[in-house]
Design a protein around this motif. Structure first.
Motif, PDB file in Angstrom:
ATOM      1  N   LYS A 168       0.823  -1.223   0.000  1.00 14.72           N
ATOM      2  CA  LYS A 168       0.000   0.000   0.000  1.00 14.72           C
ATOM      3  C   LYS A 168       0.850   1.264   0.000  1.00 14.72           C
ATOM      4  CE  LYS A 168      -1.002   0.734   4.949  1.00 14.72           C
ATOM      5  NZ  LYS A 168      -2.125   0.848   5.931  1.00 14.72           N
ATOM      6  N   TYR A 169       2.056   1.173   0.568  1.00  8.75           N
ATOM      7  CA  TYR A 169       2.929   2.347   0.610  1.00  8.75           C
ATOM      8  C   TYR A 169       3.590   2.608  -0.741  1.00  8.75           C
ATOM      9  CZ  TYR A 169       2.107   1.677   5.558  1.00  8.75           C
ATOM     10  OH  TYR A 169       1.495   1.503   6.781  1.00  8.75           O
ATOM     11  N   VAL A 170       3.784   1.531  -1.519  1.00  4.93           N
ATOM     12  CA  VAL A 170       4.272   1.696  -2.886  1.00  4.93           C
ATOM     13  C   VAL A 170       3.160   2.296  -3.749  1.00  4.93           C
ATOM     14  CG1 VAL A 170       4.995   0.447  -4.967  1.00  4.93           C
ATOM     15  CG2 VAL A 170       6.015  -0.126  -2.763  1.00  4.93           C
ATOM     16  N   LYS A 171       1.953   1.791  -3.563  1.00  6.98           N
ATOM     17  CA  LYS A 171       0.841   2.238  -4.398  1.00  6.98           C
ATOM     18  C   LYS A 171       0.361   3.648  -4.063  1.00  6.98           C
ATOM     19  CE  LYS A 171      -0.774  -2.272  -5.851  1.00  6.98           C
ATOM     20  NZ  LYS A 171      -1.937  -3.154  -6.101  1.00  6.98           N
ATOM     21  N   ASN A 172       0.584   4.100  -2.810  1.00  7.83           N
ATOM     22  CA  ASN A 172       0.143   5.462  -2.479  1.00  7.83           C
ATOM     23  C   ASN A 172       1.262   6.492  -2.621  1.00  7.83           C
ATOM     24  OD1 ASN A 172       1.739   5.476  -0.127  1.00  7.83           O
ATOM     25  ND2 ASN A 172       0.023   5.171   1.259  1.00  7.83           N
ATOM     26  N   GLY A 173       2.416   6.056  -3.143  1.00  8.27           N
ATOM     27  CA  GLY A 173       3.483   6.989  -3.454  1.00  8.27           C
ATOM     28  C   GLY A 173       4.459   7.287  -2.327  1.00  8.27           C
ATOM     29  N   THR A 174       4.329   6.602  -1.198  1.00  7.61           N
ATOM     30  CA  THR A 174       5.256   6.827  -0.087  1.00  7.61           C
ATOM     31  C   THR A 174       6.631   6.228  -0.384  1.00  7.61           C
ATOM     32  OG1 THR A 174       3.428   6.785   1.490  1.00  7.61           O
ATOM     33  CG2 THR A 174       5.635   6.475   2.389  1.00  7.61           C
ATOM     34  N   VAL A 175       6.640   5.072  -1.034  1.00  7.92           N
ATOM     35  CA  VAL A 175       7.876   4.345  -1.323  1.00  7.92           C
ATOM     36  C   VAL A 175       7.960   4.046  -2.814  1.00  7.92           C
ATOM     37  CG1 VAL A 175       9.143   2.189  -0.904  1.00  7.92           C
ATOM     38  CG2 VAL A 175       7.919   3.304   0.983  1.00  7.92           C
ATOM     39  N   GLU A 176       9.124   4.299  -3.395  1.00  8.97           N
ATOM     40  CA  GLU A 176       9.325   4.014  -4.820  1.00  8.97           C
ATOM     41  C   GLU A 176       9.772   2.576  -5.049  1.00  8.97           C
ATOM     42  OE1 GLU A 176      11.808   6.709  -6.981  1.00  8.97           O
ATOM     43  OE2 GLU A 176      10.872   8.488  -6.106  1.00  8.97           O
ATOM     44  N   ALA A 177      10.784   2.153  -4.307  1.00 12.06           N
ATOM     45  CA  ALA A 177      11.340   0.811  -4.495  1.00 12.06           C
ATOM     46  C   ALA A 177      12.085   0.379  -3.244  1.00 12.06           C
ATOM     47  CB  ALA A 177      12.275   0.777  -5.707  1.00 12.06           C
TER      48      ALA A 177
END
Length: 360
Positions: free
Chosen positions: A284-293
């Motif tokens: 969810k953090y990748v999908k909401n833009g908090t984490v890139e990779a």
């Protein structure tokens, strides 16, 4: 004294004294135990790569912390492999990732229960040594996984990947995300965690490369693999260093807690976060833009390799010496490296494009 006689003697003594005292009396460190100081605790016997894998063995798994999603996944991988191999699995361990004395007690318990082998993720590199040597003196094979102890205190160590690869690639991932410029911090687990400290040393070494001349490591913080502490440490880092551009958290608990804080703060998307996490925790953090990779190995495969190595050791196919090879079922062939280290393989980078391809 033969193994069975020794165990009877220990059991008898345990009825009159505490378990810890009984194990100390019956399985104390000997000159033979420390003969390989500086190397792995490989047995003096010769490996027989053609030996049949024994069935009906009992292998105890002792993670840093039970009910930790990462170790639950890893240990289930071990359980599945042992079932396939016709042997039994059991898991014991502390509920806190910093309970080193608790880990010692569980090693002693597994020794008293006469398991054939144990797979241990060490919270401290030296604290378990005496107990693990007592286990080995009772002909119990000792494999460490995820986090190592001293090489002479176990037969083999299952490394998630090359420690150097992990340390350097985490810096590389973050550098790309922040444009090779700005202040960065590291959010680690316990200050004594062997694996964390090894990776961090390689991170620091990687940062010496001239291409990182505009990046500065300002602090290494410790969240002790506790969600609340890691959350608070993330908050503290951003208060102390308002110009912070990125955080590396080489711990699944830490990176999730840091992402949770960032996603609900003004720093979301501005302060980059990478490290070691599980796809299910970080999706969810990748999908909401908090984490890139971010990156990780497959913990289920780590647990599986630990189990298969333990059975290979107990069956005499390997002893833990450098250069020995064995086949770990469908995982393929592995070669034991220096100091009894067996590397699982390269880490996988997860991002928005591939994260839904994984479920762990």
């Amino acid at each position: 004294m033969r193994k069975t006689a020794l165990r009877r003697s220990c059991a008898a003594l345990a009825t009159a004294t505490s378990l810890a005292l009984a194990l100390t009396a019956c399985g104390g460190t000997t000159k033979k135990d420390v003969a390989n100081e500086g190397g792995s605790a490989a047995t003096a016997g010769k490996a027989d790569p053609n030996a049949e894998l024994k069935k009906g063995l009992t292998v105890g798994f002792l993670p840093k912390q039970v009910n930790n999603p990462y170790f639950t996944t890893a240990d289930k991988g071990g359980e599945k492999a042992l079932k396939e191999l016709g042997s039994s699995y059991k898991e014991v361990g502390p509920s806190s990732a910093t309970d080193t004395s608790g880990q010692v007690s569980y090693v002693n318990t597994l020794t008293q229960q006469q398991v054939d082998a144990m797979a241990v993720s060490a919270q401290d590199p030296g604290a378990l040594c005496t107990a693990l040597k007592q286990a080995m003196s009772n002909d119990i094979k000792v494999v460490t996984y995820d986090s190592d102890t001293k090489p002479d205190c176990r037969n083999a160590f299952i490394s998630q990947a090359s420690a150097e690869d992990l340390g350097r690639t985490e810096v590389q991932l973050l550098a790309e995300q922040i444009g090779y410029k700005g202040e960065i911090a590291i959010l680690s687990a316990a200050q004594t965690a062997t694996n964390q400290n090894t990776w961090i040393e390689f991170m620091k070494d990687e940062l010496k490369n001239p291409k990182y001349k505009d990046m500065k490591l300002v602090k290494v913080a410790y969240g002790n693999d506790d969600a609340q502490q890691s959350f608070q440490q993330t908050q503290g880092l951003l208060q102390e260093y308002p110009d912070l551009k990125g955080i590396i958290s080489p711990t699944t608990v830490g990176i999730k807690a840091a992402a949770q804080y960032l996603s609900g703060s003004k720093y979301k998307g501005k302060v980059k976060l990478t490290g070691l996490g599980t796809p299910n925790d970080m999706r969810k953090y990748v999908k909401n833009g908090t984490v890139e990779a971010f990156e990780l190995w497959d913990p289920a495969k780590l647990g599986e390799l630990a189990a298969r190595t333990a059975v290979a050791l107990a069956s005499g196919q390997i002893t833990g010496k450098e250069g020995e090879t064995f086949t770990a079922g469908g995982m393929g062939e592995y070669t034991i490296g220096k100091d009894g280290v067996i590397s699982l393989g390269k880490p996988t980078v997860f991002d928005a494009e591939n994260i839904d391809d994984y479920d762990f």
